[in-house]
Design an enzyme around this catalytic site. Structure first.
Site, PDB file in Angstrom:
ATOM      1  N   TYR A  97      14.799 -45.348 123.078  1.00 34.74           N
ATOM      2  CA  TYR A  97      13.602 -46.178 122.953  1.00 34.74           C
ATOM      3  C   TYR A  97      13.878 -47.666 123.157  1.00 34.74           C
ATOM      4  O   TYR A  97      12.949 -48.458 123.302  1.00 34.74           O
ATOM      5  CB  TYR A  97      12.968 -45.975 121.569  1.00 34.74           C
ATOM      6  CG  TYR A  97      12.125 -44.731 121.456  1.00 34.74           C
ATOM      7  CD1 TYR A  97      12.711 -43.471 121.522  1.00 34.74           C
ATOM      8  CD2 TYR A  97      10.746 -44.799 121.279  1.00 34.74           C
ATOM      9  CE1 TYR A  97      11.950 -42.322 121.408  1.00 34.74           C
ATOM     10  CE2 TYR A  97       9.976 -43.659 121.165  1.00 34.74           C
ATOM     11  CZ  TYR A  97      10.578 -42.420 121.234  1.00 34.74           C
ATOM     12  OH  TYR A  97       9.815 -41.297 121.123  1.00 34.74           O
TER      13      TYR A  97
ATOM     14  N   LYS B  72      24.085 -34.320 118.506  1.00 33.71           N
ATOM     15  CA  LYS B  72      24.461 -33.468 119.639  1.00 33.71           C
ATOM     16  C   LYS B  72      25.895 -33.874 120.022  1.00 33.71           C
ATOM     17  O   LYS B  72      26.151 -34.369 121.120  1.00 33.71           O
ATOM     18  CB  LYS B  72      23.468 -33.706 120.798  1.00 33.71           C
ATOM     19  CG  LYS B  72      23.625 -32.761 121.976  1.00 33.71           C
ATOM     20  CD  LYS B  72      23.162 -31.350 121.714  1.00 33.71           C
ATOM     21  CE  LYS B  72      23.531 -30.465 122.893  1.00 33.71           C
ATOM     22  NZ  LYS B  72      23.318 -29.029 122.650  1.00 33.71           N
TER      23      LYS B  72
ATOM     24  N   ASP C 111      19.459 -28.938 118.987  1.00 32.17           N
ATOM     25  CA  ASP C 111      18.865 -27.696 119.514  1.00 32.17           C
ATOM     26  C   ASP C 111      18.876 -26.612 118.437  1.00 32.17           C
ATOM     27  O   ASP C 111      17.896 -25.884 118.258  1.00 32.17           O
ATOM     28  CB  ASP C 111      19.566 -27.238 120.803  1.00 32.17           C
ATOM     29  CG  ASP C 111      21.081 -27.242 120.710  1.00 32.17           C
ATOM     30  OD1 ASP C 111      21.624 -27.784 119.725  1.00 32.17           O
ATOM     31  OD2 ASP C 111      21.742 -26.701 121.620  1.00 32.17           O
TER      32      ASP C 111
ATOM     33  N   ASP D 211      11.856 -38.068 117.040  1.00 31.98           N
ATOM     34  CA  ASP D 211      10.508 -37.928 117.607  1.00 31.98           C
ATOM     35  C   ASP D 211      10.206 -36.455 117.868  1.00 31.98           C
ATOM     36  O   ASP D 211       9.145 -35.941 117.502  1.00 31.98           O
ATOM     37  CB  ASP D 211      10.433 -38.730 118.912  1.00 31.98           C
ATOM     38  CG  ASP D 211       9.056 -38.630 119.548  1.00 31.98           C
ATOM     39  OD1 ASP D 211       8.062 -38.799 118.828  1.00 31.98           O
ATOM     40  OD2 ASP D 211       8.983 -38.376 120.769  1.00 31.98           O
TER      41      ASP D 211
ATOM     42  N   ASP E 207       7.602 -33.499 115.496  1.00 29.23           N
ATOM     43  CA  ASP E 207       6.414 -32.781 115.985  1.00 29.23           C
ATOM     44  C   ASP E 207       6.529 -31.300 115.622  1.00 29.23           C
ATOM     45  O   ASP E 207       5.542 -30.666 115.214  1.00 29.23           O
ATOM     46  CB  ASP E 207       6.247 -32.928 117.506  1.00 29.23           C
ATOM     47  CG  ASP E 207       5.322 -34.102 117.869  1.00 29.23           C
ATOM     48  OD1 ASP E 207       5.145 -34.998 117.018  1.00 29.23           O
ATOM     49  OD2 ASP E 207       4.782 -34.120 118.998  1.00 29.23           O
TER      50      ASP E 207
HETATM   51  C1  IPM Z   1       5.359 -41.017 117.452  1.00 28.91           C
HETATM   52  C2  IPM Z   1       4.770 -41.111 118.832  1.00 28.91           C
HETATM   53  C3  IPM Z   1       5.298 -42.371 119.512  1.00 28.91           C
HETATM   54  C4  IPM Z   1       6.809 -42.233 119.629  1.00 28.91           C
HETATM   55  C5  IPM Z   1       4.653 -42.665 120.873  1.00 28.91           C
HETATM   56  C6  IPM Z   1       3.146 -42.724 120.794  1.00 28.91           C
HETATM   57  C7  IPM Z   1       5.200 -43.939 121.485  1.00 28.91           C
HETATM   58  O1  IPM Z   1       5.046 -39.965 119.569  1.00 28.91           O
HETATM   59  O2  IPM Z   1       5.064 -41.895 116.619  1.00 28.91           O
HETATM   60  O3  IPM Z   1       6.116 -40.080 117.182  1.00 28.91           O
HETATM   61  O4  IPM Z   1       7.317 -41.653 120.611  1.00 28.91           O
HETATM   62  O5  IPM Z   1       7.496 -42.720 118.734  1.00 28.91           O
HETATM   63 MN    MN Z   2       6.124 -38.452 118.441  1.00 30.74          MN
END
Ligand code: IPM
Ligand code: MN
Length: 354
Positions: free
Chosen positions: A138, A190, A223, A247, A251
């Site tokens: 990032y 990793k 992984d 990130d 999710d």
């Molecule tokens: C998150 C989102 C952000 C990230 C995006 C929107 C830039 O996916 O907060 O996890 O990748 O950090």
């Molecule tokens: Mn995200």
């Protein structure tokens, strides 16, 4: 005299304003019940403002936001704006310029919530991911060579500084000592392929572990962790990892806790101003229908109060959310809750008030 917190509110795009409104409703109820004040200042940063003015974020924004005790954020992302402009220009810029170097993301299955994993209940899914939030891929290092030609080259490098890794690990070890269930911290990396970046992480992790004899440490490849989140989520207590892996795995974490309707997070600068948000994004297709689930934003408001030191209020919000998921709401999904967005906010606020 009761305490006053100055809170910057950035409702943002899509359903952001709707869920933030419910979060603020609960914050108001909590402040009355627990005897503190929230002084709110709204900012209109987001896609609509960009489309209107051509400015993504005024240069003065970070200096202004720095003066607040915390920031409460809805969502950033607009269907009429090219992907990346708002995300990088607002969200990532704020995280970076405010040096919010921790992204704190609890993964917790609340009572009554349907878990997509067969046989897993609230006792199995309750862990926290601590994601480094200012470095890694990032950081934006890299670029193009011969862009647009057949010989084009694109590089995107992961930046890992010893200082950046150490401060993230320190937060993770302290958090594990003070807040976790089992005092167990897993490094997610990793090391078998990324032999530079995660060599640094692993050495720093092992060295710091010596100062925290009370913390049990473990290591897992990224992984493999995605596999174990599904198979054995109960193995995890606190996980620390880099920006990109954090990130991705959060999710997945959000899904095993029942979905984006309940997933909240904090962008934390332990020495500065922190920003709390539902992590699900702006969901533009649900905008303005009063059907989006505000519980993630309400949980983010709870995390904000915990961070500000209002632990009793934070606990009460969490207990109220558990009551709602356990006994009232039908589903966490937008439009399937059995209640509207505002009704869910009203219910939590009235439970927090008693
Ligand atoms: C998150 C989102 C952000 C990230 C995006 C929107 C830039 O996916 O907060 O996890 O990748 O950090
Ligand atoms: Mn995200």
């Amino acid at each position: 005299m009761s305490k006053t917190y100055n809170i910057a509110v950035v409702p943002g795009d899509g359903t952001g304003p709707e869920v933030v409104a419910e979060g603020l409703k609960v914050l108001d109820a909590a402040s009355k019940k627990f005897g503190f004040n929230c002084n709110l200042t709204h900012f209109d940063f987001g896609g609509d403002r960009y489309l209107r003015t051509g400015e993504v974020l005024p240069d003065s924004a970070t200096d202004e936001l720095r003066k607040f005790d915390a920031i409460f954020l809805g969502a950033i992302g607009h269907p009429d704006v090219k992907p990346g402009i708002l995300e990088k220009g607002i969200l990532l810029r704020l995280r970076f310029e405010l040096d919010q170097y921790i992204n704190l993301r609890p993964v917790k299955l609340y009572p009554g919530v349907d878990c997509p994993l067969k046989g897993k209940g609230p006792e199995h899914i309750d862990f926290t991911v601590i994601r480094e939030n200012t470095e890694g891929i990032y950081a934006g290092a890299g670029g193009f060579l011969k862009k647009g030609t057949p010989d084009e080259v694109a590089t995107q490098e992961s930046i890992n500084t010893r200082k950046g890794v150490d401060r993230c690990l320190k937060y993770a070890f302290e958090y594990t000592m003070k807040k976790s269930r089992e005092k167990k911290l897993t490094l997610c990396g990793k090391t078998n392929v990324l032999t530079f970046a995660f060599d640094l992480w692993q050495r720093a992790f092992n060295e710091m572990a010596k100062s925290y004899p009370g913390v049990k440490t473990d290591y897992a490849h990224v992984d493999a962790i995605t596999m174990w989140f599904v198979k054995n989520p109960e193995w995890f207590d606190v996980i620390v990892t880099d920006n990109m892996f954090g990130d991705i795995i959060t999710d997945l974490g959000a899904m095993i806790q029942g979905g984006m309707g309940i997933a909240a997070g904090g962008n934390i600068n332990p020495e500065g101003v922190s920003m709390f948000e539902p992590i699900g994004g702006s969901a533009p297709k649900y905008k303005g229908q009063n059907i989006i689930n505000p519980l993630a934003a309400i949980c983010a408001a709870g995390m904000m109060l915990d961070h500000l030191g209002e632990e009793a209020a934070a606990k009460k919000i969490e207990a109220s959310v558990m009551d709602i998921t356990g006994t009232k709401i039908k589903s966490l999904a937008a439009g399937k809750m059995g209640f509207s967005t505002t009704e869910v906010g009203d219910m939590v606020a009235s439970m927090v008030a008693v």
